[in-house]
Each structure stands twice: as C-alpha cells, then as structure tokens.
Design an enzyme around this catalytic site. Structure first.
Site, PDB file in Angstrom:
ATOM      1  CE  LYS A  14     -10.093 102.951  72.308  1.00 41.69           C
ATOM      2  NZ  LYS A  14      -9.830 101.952  73.361  1.00 41.69           N
ATOM      3  NE  ARG A  88     -13.960 106.312  76.575  1.00 41.67           N
ATOM      4  CZ  ARG A  88     -12.698 106.261  76.131  1.00 41.67           C
ATOM      5  NH1 ARG A  88     -12.310 107.002  75.149  1.00 41.67           N
ATOM      6  NH2 ARG A  88     -11.845 105.442  76.704  1.00 41.67           N
ATOM      7  NE  ARG A 127      -1.646 102.114  77.761  1.00 42.25           N
ATOM      8  CZ  ARG A 127      -2.912 102.353  77.467  1.00 42.25           C
ATOM      9  NH1 ARG A 127      -3.292 102.429  76.217  1.00 42.25           N
ATOM     10  NH2 ARG A 127      -3.789 102.507  78.417  1.00 42.25           N
ATOM     11  NE  ARG A 161      -3.681 106.088  79.524  1.00 42.05           N
ATOM     12  CZ  ARG A 161      -4.602 105.725  78.631  1.00 42.05           C
ATOM     13  NH1 ARG A 161      -4.279 105.636  77.345  1.00 42.05           N
ATOM     14  NH2 ARG A 161      -5.829 105.448  79.009  1.00 42.05           N
ATOM     15  NE  ARG A 172      -8.721 103.075  81.187  1.00 40.64           N
ATOM     16  CZ  ARG A 172      -7.470 102.700  80.902  1.00 40.64           C
ATOM     17  NH1 ARG A 172      -6.616 102.411  81.864  1.00 40.64           N
ATOM     18  NH2 ARG A 172      -7.085 102.613  79.651  1.00 40.64           N
TER      19      ARG A 172
HETATM   20  P1  AP5 Z   1      -3.267 100.758  72.880  1.00 43.17           P
HETATM   21  O1  AP5 Z   1      -3.150 100.890  71.410  1.00 43.17           O
HETATM   22  O2  AP5 Z   1      -2.629 101.811  73.738  1.00 43.17           O
HETATM   23  O3  AP5 Z   1      -4.806 100.535  73.290  1.00 43.17           O
HETATM   24  P2  AP5 Z   1      -6.034 101.531  73.271  1.00 43.17           P
HETATM   25  O4  AP5 Z   1      -7.217 100.792  72.733  1.00 43.17           O
HETATM   26  O5  AP5 Z   1      -5.671 102.823  72.616  1.00 43.17           O
HETATM   27  O6  AP5 Z   1      -6.211 101.683  74.828  1.00 43.17           O
HETATM   28  P3  AP5 Z   1      -6.456 102.923  75.756  1.00 43.17           P
HETATM   29  O7  AP5 Z   1      -6.170 102.435  77.163  1.00 43.17           O
HETATM   30  O8  AP5 Z   1      -5.672 104.127  75.313  1.00 43.17           O
HETATM   31  O9  AP5 Z   1      -7.956 103.143  75.565  1.00 43.17           O
HETATM   32  P4  AP5 Z   1      -8.888 103.908  76.470  1.00 43.17           P
HETATM   33  O10 AP5 Z   1     -10.100 103.961  75.609  1.00 43.17           O
HETATM   34  O11 AP5 Z   1      -9.063 103.339  77.818  1.00 43.17           O
HETATM   35  O12 AP5 Z   1      -8.102 105.291  76.722  1.00 43.17           O
HETATM   36  P5  AP5 Z   1      -8.286 106.778  76.223  1.00 43.17           P
HETATM   37  O13 AP5 Z   1      -6.971 107.409  76.201  1.00 43.17           O
HETATM   38  O14 AP5 Z   1      -9.174 106.842  75.015  1.00 43.17           O
HETATM   39  O15 AP5 Z   1      -2.708  99.319  73.290  1.00 43.17           O
HETATM   40  C1  AP5 Z   1      -2.606  98.915  74.652  1.00 43.17           C
HETATM   41  C2  AP5 Z   1      -1.321  98.072  74.856  1.00 43.17           C
HETATM   42  O16 AP5 Z   1      -1.463  96.841  74.130  1.00 43.17           O
HETATM   43  C3  AP5 Z   1      -0.060  98.755  74.314  1.00 43.17           C
HETATM   44  O17 AP5 Z   1       1.006  98.526  75.186  1.00 43.17           O
HETATM   45  C4  AP5 Z   1       0.195  98.097  72.958  1.00 43.17           C
HETATM   46  O18 AP5 Z   1       1.574  98.051  72.628  1.00 43.17           O
HETATM   47  C5  AP5 Z   1      -0.414  96.697  73.155  1.00 43.17           C
HETATM   48  N1  AP5 Z   1      -1.032  96.171  71.929  1.00 43.17           N
HETATM   49  C6  AP5 Z   1      -1.812  96.863  71.041  1.00 43.17           C
HETATM   50  N2  AP5 Z   1      -2.230  96.063  70.034  1.00 43.17           N
HETATM   51  C7  AP5 Z   1      -1.725  94.823  70.317  1.00 43.17           C
HETATM   52  C8  AP5 Z   1      -1.811  93.549  69.633  1.00 43.17           C
HETATM   53  N3  AP5 Z   1      -2.507  93.394  68.502  1.00 43.17           N
HETATM   54  N4  AP5 Z   1      -1.166  92.498  70.196  1.00 43.17           N
HETATM   55  C9  AP5 Z   1      -0.462  92.647  71.375  1.00 43.17           C
HETATM   56  N5  AP5 Z   1      -0.335  93.825  72.043  1.00 43.17           N
HETATM   57  C10 AP5 Z   1      -0.968  94.891  71.525  1.00 43.17           C
HETATM   58  O19 AP5 Z   1      -9.164 107.381  77.420  1.00 43.17           O
HETATM   59  C11 AP5 Z   1      -8.618 107.546  78.719  1.00 43.17           C
HETATM   60  C12 AP5 Z   1      -9.622 108.253  79.599  1.00 43.17           C
HETATM   61  O20 AP5 Z   1      -9.928 109.566  79.072  1.00 43.17           O
HETATM   62  C13 AP5 Z   1     -10.992 107.584  79.757  1.00 43.17           C
HETATM   63  O21 AP5 Z   1     -10.992 106.574  80.754  1.00 43.17           O
HETATM   64  C14 AP5 Z   1     -11.870 108.798  80.138  1.00 43.17           C
HETATM   65  O22 AP5 Z   1     -11.645 109.171  81.470  1.00 43.17           O
HETATM   66  C15 AP5 Z   1     -11.296 109.903  79.269  1.00 43.17           C
HETATM   67  N6  AP5 Z   1     -11.939 109.971  77.935  1.00 43.17           N
HETATM   68  C16 AP5 Z   1     -11.339 109.789  76.726  1.00 43.17           C
HETATM   69  N7  AP5 Z   1     -12.205 109.948  75.708  1.00 43.17           N
HETATM   70  C17 AP5 Z   1     -13.407 110.229  76.291  1.00 43.17           C
HETATM   71  C18 AP5 Z   1     -14.700 110.459  75.763  1.00 43.17           C
HETATM   72  N8  AP5 Z   1     -14.933 110.432  74.452  1.00 43.17           N
HETATM   73  N9  AP5 Z   1     -15.709 110.701  76.641  1.00 43.17           N
HETATM   74  C19 AP5 Z   1     -15.483 110.757  77.984  1.00 43.17           C
HETATM   75  N10 AP5 Z   1     -14.274 110.534  78.551  1.00 43.17           N
HETATM   76  C20 AP5 Z   1     -13.241 110.267  77.713  1.00 43.17           C
END
Ligand code: AP5
Length: 216
Positions: A14, A88, A127, A161, A172
C-alpha cells in the site's frame, strides 16, 4: 482526480504504491500508520500510549484515527486523496463516508491489493525506510542503489519499524482478518471495489492501479 482507498494486509504494498501515485498524479497520501508513527515520537502521553499499542501490532482506537483523518481532510489535494491503511474497521469506513460527504468529496474507488499470506513475512522482515523522506526499500526485492543511502534524498538514516517482527506481524495479520477484511465485502456491495495482484512486480501493480484510476 480521484479519491481512493488502498486496502490490503500488512506488507501488501500500500505504502509503496501510494508514494508512486503522489509522484505521478499529484495525489495526497493519507497514511494513518505514518501519522501514528509521527505521534509516537511527539513525546506526549498520547504518543506513548500509541507506541505501546502499535509496537505489539494491535489497532489503535477508532476515535484517534478518525480524528487524525478529519484534520487532514483540509489538505489541498489536486489529484485526490489516497487513504492508505484507513479505514481498517467498519466504524472507520462509516466515519470516512460521513467525513467525505461533509467536505463535499466522493470516494471513487477502493483498490484491494491481493497477496499471498506466505509472501508477507519475507516482505515485512526485509523492509527498511528512509528516516528522512519515507522512501520504502527491501533487503532483496528493492534495495537502495548504494548500500545504506537513500536513492531519493541521499540520507544515510535508514530505519526498521518496531512492529516489523514475526510476533507483531502475527498480531497485525489477525487484526487484518478480524477487523479489516470485512471491508472487502462492504465496498464490494457498494459497487466500489476493484482488486489488483499485489504479488506482481511493483511496476505491474502500479499499472493495474493506474487502469482502475483511469476508469474512476
Ligand atoms: P509496503 O509498501 O511498505 O507495504 P504496506 O502494505 O504499506 O505495509 P505496512 O506494513 O506499512 O502496512 P500496515 O497496514 O501493517 O502498516 P501501517 O503503517 O498502515 O511494502 C512492504 C515491503 O514489501 C517493502 O519493503 C516493499 O519494498 C516491498 N514490496 C512492496 N511491493 C512489492 C512488490 N510488488 N513486489 C515485491 N516487494 C514489494 O499501520 C501500522 C500500525 O499502525 C497498525 O498495526 C496499527 O497499530 C496502527 N494503525 C494504522 N492505521 C490504523 C487505523 N486506521 N486504525 C487503527 N490502527 C491503525
């Protein structure tokens, strides 16, 4: 101009795809994960509580994240908003609908980035991100061109992270399947859902997303 949600489990890509859309289409990325990570470093009591919840992989309360998004919906977004990691829960999805209506915006597409769960662990554990500009890299899939130096801004400040551990990832994933995956049915029933193959190469994923956006 389009307002979209990128929906998918941790590591689906994402953030990677949102950053491309910001560069290519002048869209504004609203990542609740990034906002919460910023809050974590604020030194406030709220930041400390958020860190405790996030680092274990649990969801932060709906009211906190809805409040964060409400504030950011004032940002000028000529190309539209990308909601990354929000909503979410069903409560957040309903709140987003109400907030968008209040500011006179519409939600144009919800893009589910579909991935195989087995691929996620390797993506998450490998990552790292630039602490200065937020560019996202991976030890093997997408390393920096020069070791430890950001391709985008030249910073040496690479970070991993606190929640990118196997234990936190398990929590998660549970949160995703329990609280977030029902949104797939929710947006499908509203006629807003499209899906792309998140296991494809990054450029191919970007191409599939562009097709959805061009039709939106
Ligand atoms: P990346 O693009 O970083 O993946 P992502 O989907 O953004 O993953 P996240 O881990 O950031 O998602 P998340 O939803 O767990 O975290 P968030 O920060 O929202 O890609 C991952 C890796 O793969 C990278 O190294 C990249 O280079 C590689 N890659 C990407 N595409 C690829 C491809 N096509 N092929 C090969 N490699 C690839 O949330 C974190 C925390 O915040 C949550 O756990 C929660 O505690 C809190 N939080 C956030 N939002 C909310 C909400 N709305 N409600 C409640 N709590 C929340």
């Amino acid at each position: 101009m389009a307002n979209i949600i990128l929906l998918g489990p941790p590591g689906a890509g994402k953030g990677t795809q949102a950053k491309r859309l910001v560069d290519e289409r002048a869209m504004v990325q609203l990542s609740t994960g990034d906002m919460l990570r910023e809050a974590k470093t604020s030194g406030t009591e709220m930041g400390r509580l958020v860190a405790e919840v996030m680092d274990k992989g649990h969801l932060v309360t709906d009211d906190i994240v809805i409040g964060l998004i409400e504030e950011k919906l004032q940002t000028h977004a000529p190309g539209g908003y990308i909601f990354d990691g929000f909503p979410r829960t069903l409560k957040q999805a309903d709140a987003l609908g109400e907030l968008m209506a209040r500011v006179g915006e519409t939600l144009d597409a919800v893009i589910e980035i579909k991935v195989d769960d087995e691929a996620l662990k390797a993506r998450i554990v490998g990552r790292y991100t630039c602490g200065n500009c937020g560019a996202v890299y991976h030890d093997t899939n997408h390393p920096t061109k020069l070791a430890g130096i950001c391709d985008v801004c030249g910073s040496h400040d690479m970070k991993r992270r606190a929640d990118d551990t196997e234990n936190a990832l398990r929590t998660r994933m549970l949160a995703y399947y329990r609280d977030t995956s029902p949104l797939i049915g929710y947006y499908y029933a509203k006629g807003q859902l499209s899906a792309v193959d998140g296991l494809a190469e990054m450029d191919a994923v970007a191409g599939a997303i562009a097709k959805v956006l061009d039709k939106a």
